[in-house]
Design a protein around this motif. Structure first.
Motif, PDB file in Angstrom:
ATOM      1  N   THR A  25     -30.433  24.226   7.011  1.00  0.00           N
ATOM      2  CA  THR A  25     -29.948  23.448   5.875  1.00  0.00           C
ATOM      3  C   THR A  25     -31.105  22.670   5.273  1.00  0.00           C
ATOM      4  O   THR A  25     -31.797  21.938   5.966  1.00  0.00           O
ATOM      5  CB  THR A  25     -28.817  22.505   6.339  1.00  0.00           C
ATOM      6  N   HIS A 174     -20.694  31.281  10.167  1.00  0.00           N
ATOM      7  CA  HIS A 174     -21.076  30.080  10.922  1.00  0.00           C
ATOM      8  C   HIS A 174     -19.900  29.686  11.824  1.00  0.00           C
ATOM      9  O   HIS A 174     -18.934  29.081  11.376  1.00  0.00           O
ATOM     10  CB  HIS A 174     -21.429  28.955   9.956  1.00  0.00           C
ATOM     11  N   ASN A 177     -21.789  24.740  15.932  1.00  0.00           N
ATOM     12  CA  ASN A 177     -22.223  23.375  15.573  1.00  0.00           C
ATOM     13  C   ASN A 177     -21.134  22.411  15.094  1.00  0.00           C
ATOM     14  O   ASN A 177     -21.392  21.538  14.265  1.00  0.00           O
ATOM     15  CB  ASN A 177     -23.360  23.457  14.540  1.00  0.00           C
TER      16      ASN A 177
END
Ligand code: 8OZ
Length: 367
Positions: A25, A174, A177
């Protein structure tokens, strides 16, 4: 013997080497979360990676959780990404987009008026996100209703279709996390009483349905996922039995014959030994009956560890994050065992070219 620098063919993707640029990111998208020409330059500079995984890219406006992260749900975003994929392909690289929905790790100020962050739960995460005002506590989420899940899955499906339209070689979902999909997987967060909560089987349901929809839309050979079984990132408390939970998830995903699974070993960006976990057992579940799927490992790998992981067969590919920020020619440096430049943390998130596209390749670096 296979080396880190050998080509690999997995799913529909032929990569020049086994070095992956991890998703990072960087918060440099333009207005309306559109990828910019500067982003195309940044990825093009790193195209000698065997595979680039883009920064997390939201599948919908609802899926955004930080300032200036890119999306892949509008025509302008698709057009912006097309410039990125064209630039990478022109340099002979391969690039997949990381499809992201942050779930409860978001803030009201980042969402269109009337939208609230959604999750498996209505419990707010302890943690902060980055907004126009700087670091702020995340907002209170609402629990997705069961009848909204098909719409969520449709958003993932459409984003995968958009990724192919934008010229990507595939997608990485994704699933790590502490973001939405992990918020469903772990019993430390998921407090649902419907078919998407409770038993391990139920907590695996959303990610399996999402991956099934994407595979149906773009094909298994272009579809992968990132998982982080023991990371504490983003207030993701430990699952009561991470080994059993993630083995079940991977066993189910293995039947889809995905192109790859990408695992974060330990705490994301932190200690590898945060909690005991048998990653080799997870890999075995994936490889069983599907040996051509790539097992990608990440987190704190040194050159020596990466070479050893591929040589021993423990991994098919190794992803590097921070090293790719400050070494656009990381592959060449690893080949030659050349010194690595250190990245400047002050320019990780947001800003322009400084600390982004101005890290020189080796030949130009000061002696
Ligand atoms: C750092 C800052 C913001 C987001 C992740 C997408 O941890 C991220 C992220 C990392 O997966």
């Amino acid at each position: 013997m296979t080396t880190l620098f050998d080509p690999i063919h997995f799913g529909d993707i032929a990569a020049a080497n086994r070095i992956v640029m991890a998703p990072l990111t960087r918060d440099r998208a333009g207005p309306d979360q559109v990828p910019t020409p500067l982003m195309a330059t940044y990825y093009e500079q790193r195209a000698t990676a065997g595979l680039i995984v883009t920064e997390g890219t939201q599948i919908s406006a609802e899926g955004q959780g930080y300032l200036d992260t890119p999306g892949i749900y509008s025509a302008a975003q698709i057009a912006g990404w097309k410039k990125v994929t064209d630039a990478v392909h022109a340099k002979g690289g391969k690039i997949v987009v990381q499809l992201w929905h942050v779930g409860r790790i978001s803030h009201l100020s980042l969402l269109p008026p009337g939208l609230q962050p959604v999750s498996s739960t209505a419990t707010r995460a302890k943690g902060k996100t980055f907004t126009a005002q700087g670091f702020e506590d995340v907002s209170e989420p609402r629990a997705l209703r069961t009848d909204e899940i098909p719409r969520l899955i449709a958003d993932y499906r459409q984003a995968a279709r958009n990724a192919i339209e934008a010229g990507f070689d595939g997608v990485e979902v994704h699933g790590a996390n502490g973001y939405l999909l992990e918020q469903f997987m772990r019993d430390s967060i998921n407090d649902r009483t419907d078919a998407y909560g409770g038993s391990r089987e139920n907590r695996a349901r959303l990610v399996v349905e999402v991956m099934t929809a994407i595979v149906d839309e773009i094909g298994a050979g272009r579809t992968g996922i990132r998982l982080s079984p023991v990371t504490p990132a983003n207030d993701a408390g430990p699952d009561s039995d991470p080994q059993a939970t993630y083995e079940l998830i991977v066993e189910k995903l293995a039947t889809l014959k995905l192109a790859f699974i990408h695992v974060v070993e330990g705490a994301t960006g932190g200690p590898r030994d945060v909690a005991p976990f048998d990653f080799a057992a997870l890999r075995a579940r994936f490889k069983q009956g599907h040996p051509q799927g790539a097992w990608i490992v990440n987190n704190g790998y040194t050159r020596e560890m990466a070479i050893e992981a591929v040589a021993s067969g423990a991994a098919d590919m190794v992803a590097f994050g921070k090293h790719f920020i400050s070494n656009p020619d990381l592959v060449e440096r690893l080949k030659r065992d050349a010194p690595l430049a250190q990245p400047n943390r002050q320019t990780f998130y947001g800003g322009g070219a400084e600390g982004y596209t101005d890290y020189p390749p080796m030949e130009l670096a000061p002696a």
